[in-house]
Design a protein around this motif. Structure first.
Motif, PDB file in Angstrom:
ATOM      1  N   ASP B  99      32.390  36.950  45.030  1.00  0.00           N
ATOM      2  CA  ASP B  99      33.099  38.086  44.422  1.00  0.00           C
ATOM      3  C   ASP B  99      34.100  38.700  45.413  1.00  0.00           C
ATOM      4  N   LYS B 100      33.660  38.795  46.645  1.00  0.00           N
ATOM      5  CA  LYS B 100      34.536  39.376  47.674  1.00  0.00           C
ATOM      6  C   LYS B 100      35.782  38.514  47.862  1.00  0.00           C
ATOM      7  N   ARG B 101      35.582  37.216  47.821  1.00  0.00           N
ATOM      8  CA  ARG B 101      36.718  36.311  48.011  1.00  0.00           C
ATOM      9  C   ARG B 101      37.670  36.369  46.801  1.00  0.00           C
ATOM     10  N   VAL B 102      37.066  36.532  45.634  1.00  0.00           N
ATOM     11  CA  VAL B 102      37.899  36.681  44.421  1.00  0.00           C
ATOM     12  C   VAL B 102      38.725  37.961  44.521  1.00  0.00           C
ATOM     13  N   LEU B 103      38.068  39.036  44.968  1.00  0.00           N
ATOM     14  CA  LEU B 103      38.779  40.316  45.099  1.00  0.00           C
ATOM     15  C   LEU B 103      39.927  40.195  46.099  1.00  0.00           C
ATOM     16  N   GLU B 104      39.643  39.553  47.218  1.00  0.00           N
ATOM     17  CA  GLU B 104      40.694  39.399  48.240  1.00  0.00           C
ATOM     18  C   GLU B 104      41.843  38.543  47.720  1.00  0.00           C
ATOM     19  N   ALA B 105      41.487  37.510  46.980  1.00  0.00           N
ATOM     20  CA  ALA B 105      42.532  36.654  46.386  1.00  0.00           C
ATOM     21  C   ALA B 105      43.357  37.450  45.371  1.00  0.00           C
ATOM     22  N   LEU B 106      42.667  38.265  44.593  1.00  0.00           N
ATOM     23  CA  LEU B 106      43.354  39.097  43.588  1.00  0.00           C
ATOM     24  C   LEU B 106      44.304  40.096  44.261  1.00  0.00           C
ATOM     25  N   LEU B 107      43.830  40.697  45.343  1.00  0.00           N
ATOM     26  CA  LEU B 107      44.653  41.696  46.034  1.00  0.00           C
ATOM     27  C   LEU B 107      45.869  41.073  46.724  1.00  0.00           C
ATOM     28  N   ASN B 108      45.805  39.775  46.930  1.00  0.00           N
ATOM     29  CA  ASN B 108      46.956  39.103  47.555  1.00  0.00           C
ATOM     30  C   ASN B 108      48.050  38.742  46.543  1.00  0.00           C
ATOM     31  N   LEU B 109      47.752  38.931  45.254  1.00  0.00           N
ATOM     32  CA  LEU B 109      48.756  38.613  44.228  1.00  0.00           C
ATOM     33  C   LEU B 109      49.811  39.725  44.175  1.00  0.00           C
ATOM     34  N   PRO B 110      50.995  39.399  43.668  1.00  0.00           N
ATOM     35  CA  PRO B 110      51.992  40.463  43.472  1.00  0.00           C
ATOM     36  C   PRO B 110      51.486  41.498  42.458  1.00  0.00           C
ATOM     37  N   PRO B 111      51.893  42.754  42.602  1.00  0.00           N
ATOM     38  CA  PRO B 111      51.372  43.838  41.748  1.00  0.00           C
ATOM     39  C   PRO B 111      51.481  43.574  40.240  1.00  0.00           C
ATOM     40  N   LYS B 112      52.563  42.915  39.819  1.00  0.00           N
ATOM     41  CA  LYS B 112      52.747  42.718  38.359  1.00  0.00           C
ATOM     42  C   LYS B 112      51.674  41.810  37.769  1.00  0.00           C
ATOM     43  N   TYR B 113      51.109  40.917  38.578  1.00  0.00           N
ATOM     44  CA  TYR B 113      50.006  40.060  38.093  1.00  0.00           C
ATOM     45  C   TYR B 113      48.678  40.808  38.194  1.00  0.00           C
ATOM     46  N   ARG B 114      48.547  41.599  39.245  1.00  0.00           N
ATOM     47  CA  ARG B 114      47.295  42.351  39.430  1.00  0.00           C
ATOM     48  C   ARG B 114      47.053  43.295  38.259  1.00  0.00           C
TER      49      ARG B 114
END
Lengths: 201, 161
Positions: B99-114
């Motif tokens: 889950d932590k790795r998913v969150l970190e991967a998500l936070l690395n996306l550009p804001p419009k995808y997040r």
């Protein structure tokens, strides 16, 4: 990666009681700060409006302080110009004016301003006063080079001019919007070939 | 706006939407301090505007839109004034968990995808509803979702390695 793993990962972000308290406390503080800033801004805005109002009032509302300069001879026979002081008698001797032997008065009004001189003494309601631009000529004797007219706009023979030894008229000054800014009363009295002028408001 | 601070209303709204708003702000800003600050600003904006809502959904959508717009404003500011972020977001799961790795991967996306992924997967909005909230077309939402998912997979694989 599981299908709902995004949801799980975000739901796992901690939102503690401490965080909640901190946020609510911050809302109170920020709100109080905003209220204070708003009050200061309102105060500044009100002060500015008062200042603008005061300046406008000074520029528009305050009566225009017109100076009247009189051109005449002094006691030594030299031509002089004097700004008529309010309420003080000035002794003048006549000089040669474009319309005869008398006195010249100059009003320092802006170009777009207008004025009119209205005789206030009905018994002597005769145009012994001439206006030309900013200049007013008062010819107190019969040595008039031009024509003169009665208040009914009738041309008068200079021989018919009554012997005037006193004159009083009101100068009304208007601005470019035809708003009366100022009223001044000038009185003249002839005494032994001299003139005593006094300006009243 | 009255000068009185209506604590009950703010507290009620905070209890209702506080966690959601905090998490949106965390996902968008990637920093808990900024997120707290942003949530405070959202609540103050609510107090100042005092908007009237037709429905509960309308109310929720308003808060989400305000949160996202406020975060975008802050991100624009941070882009103009870069700063080093040393904070680790606190989570209930361990540092080594997936889950932590998913969150970190998500936070690395550009804001419009997040924002789109958050609204779709966490708040479970439909594509057309997301489009209404973000004021973009439904097809744009779908495209962002697709690209966001692909980028997330790439990021996740990168994180996993």
């Amino acid at each position: 990666m599981k299908k709902n793993q995004i949801k799980d990962s975000i739901n796992g972000i901690e939102f503690t009681e401490k965080t909640k308290r901190r946020i609510l406390k911050g809302v109170c503080e920020k709100n109080n700060r905003k209220v204070t800033i708003r009050r200061i801004r309102t105060g500044v805005a009100v002060a500015c409006m008062i200042a603008i109002f005061a300046i406008m009032n000074t520029m528009i509302g305050k009566p225009y302080n017109t100076e009247i300069t009189v051109y005449a001879m002094n006691k030594e026979g030299k031509e002089q110009n004097i700004i008529l002081p309010i309420g003080k008698e000035i002794v003048l001797k006549p000089l040669q004016t474009p319309v005869g032997y008398g006195y010249i008065f100059e009003l320092d009004i802006p170009d777009n301003y207008r004025y009119e001189s209205v005789p206030t003494d009905n018994a002597k309601n005769i145009f012994t006063v001439y206006q030309n631009g900013k200049y007013i000529y008062w010819i107190p004797n019969k040595q008039i080079s031009g024509k003169i007219y009665s208040s009914a706009n009738q041309e008068l023979d200079t021989d018919e001019i009554p012997n005037i030894d006193e004159c009083r008229f009101e100068i009304i000054i208007y601005n470019d919007r035809k708003i009366v800014l100022e009223n001044k009363i000038v009185e003249f009295k002839l005494a032994e070939n001299n003139c005593v002028a006094i300006l009243k408001e | 706006m009255s000068d009185t601070f209506d604590e009950n209303t703010v507290e009620y709204i905070f209890m209702k939407y506080g966690e959601m708003l905090y998490k949106i702000c965390i996902v968008m800003l990637k920093n808990s301090h900024d997120a707290e600050d942003a949530v405070q600003d959202i609540l103050i904006k609510y107090m100042i505007r005092k908007p009237v809502f037709d429905t509960g959904e309308h109310e929720k959508a308003w808060f989400i839109r305000v949160a996202i717009n406020l975060c975008k404003d802050r991100l624009r500011f941070y882009n103009a004034h870069p700063q080093i972020d040393i904070e680790t977001i606190k989570t209930t799961y361990s540092e080594e968990s997936e889950d932590k790795r998913v969150l970190e991967a998500l936070l690395n996306l550009p804001p419009k995808y997040r924002e789109v992924l958050f609204l779709y997967y966490v708040e479970e909005y439909k594509c057309y509803e997301i489009g209404k909230i973000l004021r973009i077309t439904e097809s744009a939402v779908k495209k962002r979702l697709e690209r966001g998912r692909n980028l997330l997979k790439i990021e996740f694989r990168g994180e996993s390695r």
